[in-house]
Scaffold this active site. Structure first.
Site, PDB file in Angstrom:
ATOM      1  N   LEU A  33       8.653 -16.160  -3.930  1.00 33.47           N
ATOM      2  CA  LEU A  33       7.591 -15.836  -4.889  1.00 33.47           C
ATOM      3  C   LEU A  33       8.137 -15.170  -6.147  1.00 33.47           C
ATOM      4  O   LEU A  33       9.089 -14.396  -6.085  1.00 33.47           O
ATOM      5  CB  LEU A  33       6.563 -14.922  -4.212  1.00 33.47           C
ATOM      6  CG  LEU A  33       5.934 -15.489  -2.932  1.00 33.47           C
ATOM      7  CD1 LEU A  33       4.892 -14.510  -2.378  1.00 33.47           C
ATOM      8  CD2 LEU A  33       5.290 -16.851  -3.171  1.00 33.47           C
ATOM      9  N   GLY A  36       4.714 -15.783 -11.358  1.00 31.96           N
ATOM     10  CA  GLY A  36       3.671 -16.805 -11.453  1.00 31.96           C
ATOM     11  C   GLY A  36       2.773 -16.731 -10.218  1.00 31.96           C
ATOM     12  O   GLY A  36       1.537 -16.663 -10.323  1.00 31.96           O
ATOM     13  N   HIS A  37       3.394 -16.714  -9.032  1.00 30.91           N
ATOM     14  CA  HIS A  37       2.610 -16.536  -7.799  1.00 30.91           C
ATOM     15  C   HIS A  37       1.888 -15.187  -7.842  1.00 30.91           C
ATOM     16  O   HIS A  37       0.725 -15.078  -7.448  1.00 30.91           O
ATOM     17  CB  HIS A  37       3.519 -16.544  -6.566  1.00 30.91           C
ATOM     18  CG  HIS A  37       4.339 -17.788  -6.375  1.00 30.91           C
ATOM     19  ND1 HIS A  37       5.678 -17.834  -6.627  1.00 30.91           N
ATOM     20  CD2 HIS A  37       3.997 -19.025  -5.930  1.00 30.91           C
ATOM     21  CE1 HIS A  37       6.142 -19.048  -6.346  1.00 30.91           C
ATOM     22  NE2 HIS A  37       5.145 -19.793  -5.929  1.00 30.91           N
ATOM     23  N   GLY A 147      -2.038 -22.649  -9.741  1.00 37.68           N
ATOM     24  CA  GLY A 147      -1.474 -22.524 -11.081  1.00 37.68           C
ATOM     25  C   GLY A 147      -1.627 -23.806 -11.884  1.00 37.68           C
ATOM     26  O   GLY A 147      -1.440 -24.906 -11.362  1.00 37.68           O
ATOM     27  N   LYS A 149       0.494 -24.555 -13.911  1.00 39.55           N
ATOM     28  CA  LYS A 149       1.891 -25.004 -13.975  1.00 39.55           C
ATOM     29  C   LYS A 149       2.042 -26.382 -13.312  1.00 39.55           C
ATOM     30  O   LYS A 149       2.763 -27.240 -13.796  1.00 39.55           O
ATOM     31  CB  LYS A 149       2.754 -23.951 -13.286  1.00 39.55           C
ATOM     32  CG  LYS A 149       4.048 -24.403 -12.703  1.00 39.55           C
ATOM     33  CD  LYS A 149       5.100 -24.583 -13.770  1.00 39.55           C
ATOM     34  CE  LYS A 149       6.477 -24.846 -13.210  1.00 39.55           C
ATOM     35  NZ  LYS A 149       6.538 -25.757 -12.098  1.00 39.55           N
ATOM     36  N   GLN A 153      -1.290 -31.382  -9.570  1.00 42.47           N
ATOM     37  CA  GLN A 153      -1.627 -30.879  -8.230  1.00 42.47           C
ATOM     38  C   GLN A 153      -2.994 -30.192  -8.244  1.00 42.47           C
ATOM     39  O   GLN A 153      -3.822 -30.384  -7.339  1.00 42.47           O
ATOM     40  CB  GLN A 153      -0.543 -29.905  -7.774  1.00 42.47           C
ATOM     41  CG  GLN A 153      -0.901 -29.103  -6.525  1.00 42.47           C
ATOM     42  CD  GLN A 153       0.263 -28.246  -6.076  1.00 42.47           C
ATOM     43  OE1 GLN A 153       1.160 -28.743  -5.423  1.00 42.47           O
ATOM     44  NE2 GLN A 153       0.252 -26.970  -6.414  1.00 42.47           N
ATOM     45  N   SER A 185       9.443 -20.862 -12.034  1.00 44.39           N
ATOM     46  CA  SER A 185       9.439 -21.793 -10.917  1.00 44.39           C
ATOM     47  C   SER A 185      10.460 -21.321  -9.892  1.00 44.39           C
ATOM     48  O   SER A 185      11.530 -20.822 -10.267  1.00 44.39           O
ATOM     49  CB  SER A 185       9.828 -23.197 -11.408  1.00 44.39           C
ATOM     50  OG  SER A 185      10.184 -24.018 -10.305  1.00 44.39           O
ATOM     51  N   SER A 186      10.134 -21.486  -8.609  1.00 43.62           N
ATOM     52  CA  SER A 186      11.098 -21.110  -7.564  1.00 43.62           C
ATOM     53  C   SER A 186      12.395 -21.884  -7.755  1.00 43.62           C
ATOM     54  O   SER A 186      13.477 -21.397  -7.433  1.00 43.62           O
ATOM     55  CB  SER A 186      10.524 -21.421  -6.180  1.00 43.62           C
ATOM     56  OG  SER A 186       9.271 -20.787  -6.018  1.00 43.62           O
ATOM     57  N   ARG A 187      12.309 -23.104  -8.297  1.00 44.97           N
ATOM     58  CA  ARG A 187      13.504 -23.951  -8.439  1.00 44.97           C
ATOM     59  C   ARG A 187      14.393 -23.527  -9.615  1.00 44.97           C
ATOM     60  O   ARG A 187      15.514 -24.013  -9.726  1.00 44.97           O
ATOM     61  CB  ARG A 187      13.102 -25.420  -8.595  1.00 44.97           C
ATOM     62  CG  ARG A 187      12.535 -26.018  -7.305  1.00 44.97           C
ATOM     63  CD  ARG A 187      12.258 -27.506  -7.450  1.00 44.97           C
ATOM     64  NE  ARG A 187      12.004 -28.155  -6.181  1.00 44.97           N
ATOM     65  CZ  ARG A 187      10.801 -28.514  -5.739  1.00 44.97           C
ATOM     66  NH1 ARG A 187       9.724 -28.260  -6.448  1.00 44.97           N
ATOM     67  NH2 ARG A 187      10.678 -29.130  -4.564  1.00 44.97           N
TER      68      ARG A 187
END
Ligand code: AMP
Length: 286
Positions: A33, A36-37, A147, A149, A153, A185-187
């Site tokens: 997390l 953003g989360h 989100g 983002k 989705q 982003s987690s990535r």
């Protein structure tokens, strides 16, 4: 904050919250997390009496060649952030708990799922819709925070909840960015320092596209060409798409009619990770 590994306990505890008159807020995540989360959890905590977060890296939404095994994880830090942002219930199920038997029932959302990410990752949105349907069924009536983002989705989940009459109000929340504009982003953790600089091209392309719309561009292809030109300045970013769509339906557009709400949506691979971003703009009067 209650942490549940079992679905039954999580469901029972949220049922009890509703029986006590609380509105349940829900934030589904894949963990690792970031702020953003955090913004989704904080918003849920401001608007709801109970705040449920799920942390589950969902195998169903990864294709065989994708980064499921490498997806970053850090449960301890995730639980600390959940507590700090005001979560009251966290579900951290194992894959066996979520999928104890082969999945024969899946949810697919036509049209909104088909272009952009859906074209690049043909099984992705069925995996997302199926796990979100399962999670909504565990959480029960709630306000669910997603989100912008991941704009496509959000549209897929919104349409699924509406088509299937789920007792869920889907709430879209703004994208949280690093100070230089990169969408969190987690990535992003996979980006080298050089790639981190290259990745800013997504935000630059969107800014240029929005500026073109505000300057009077009257055709979607023209705005897409402006974004493509910006991407061409960064050969290390491999663009998958840079599209202009109707914000409500995600349908592709041709001529841009004043008053139409647009979404500019881009995806590119920078080094290992694929990065997504998008921006909204309303076509100005002529
Ligand atoms: P994920 O853990 O990537 O599945 O994301 C979980 C939720 O957090 C989804 O609703 C995402 O759209 C949302 N999210 C991810 N990154 C951001 C961000 N930078 N700003 C706002 N929401 C985000």
């Amino acid at each position: 904050m209650e942490v549940h590994e079992r679905i039954d306990g999580f469901r029972g505890s949220l049922d009890a919250c509703r029986a006590d008159g609380l509105v349940v807020g829900f934030v589904p995540t894949m963990g690792f997390l970031h702020d953003g989360h955090g913004s989704l959890i904080r918003r849920a905590a401001a608007e709801c009496g109970a705040v449920a977060v799920s942390i589950f890296v969902n195998p169903l939404q990864f294709a065989a060649n994708e980064d499921l095994a490498a997806y970053p994880r850090d449960l301890e830090s995730d639980l600390a952030l959940c507590a700090e942002m005001g979560a009251t219930h966290v579900l951290v199920p194992s894959v066996d708990e979520m999928y104890p038997q082969p999945v024969l029932t899946t949810v697919t959302v036509a049209e909104v799922s088909e272009r952009m990410e859906g074209a690049m990752r043909p099984t992705h949105f069925a995996g997302v819709a199926t796990v979100v349907a399962k999670l909504f069924s565990m959480v029960g009536a709630c306000r669910a925070y997603f989100g912008e983002k991941d704009f496509q989705q959000l549209a897929v989940v919104r349409r699924m909840a509406s088509d299937l009459s789920m007792p869920v109000e889907v709430v879209g929340c703004p994208t949280i960015r690093e100070p230089d504009g990169l969408a969190m982003s987690s990535r992003n953790v996979y980006l080298s320092p050089d790639e981190r600089q290259t990745a800013l091209v997504l935000h630059r392309a969107l800014d240029a596209g929005v500026a073109a719309v505000l300057a009077g561009a009257d055709h979607a292809r023209g705005v897409e060409a402006v974004m493509a030109e910006v991407f061409a300045t960064e050969p290390d970013a491999a663009v998958d798409y840079a599209d202009v769509v109707d914000a409500a339906t995600l349908a592709p557009l041709e001529g841009l009619v004043p008053g139409t709400e647009l979404r500019l949506i881009v995806a590119a691979r920078v080094g290992a990770p694929r990065l997504l971003d998008n921006a909204g703009v309303v076509v100005p009067p002529r």
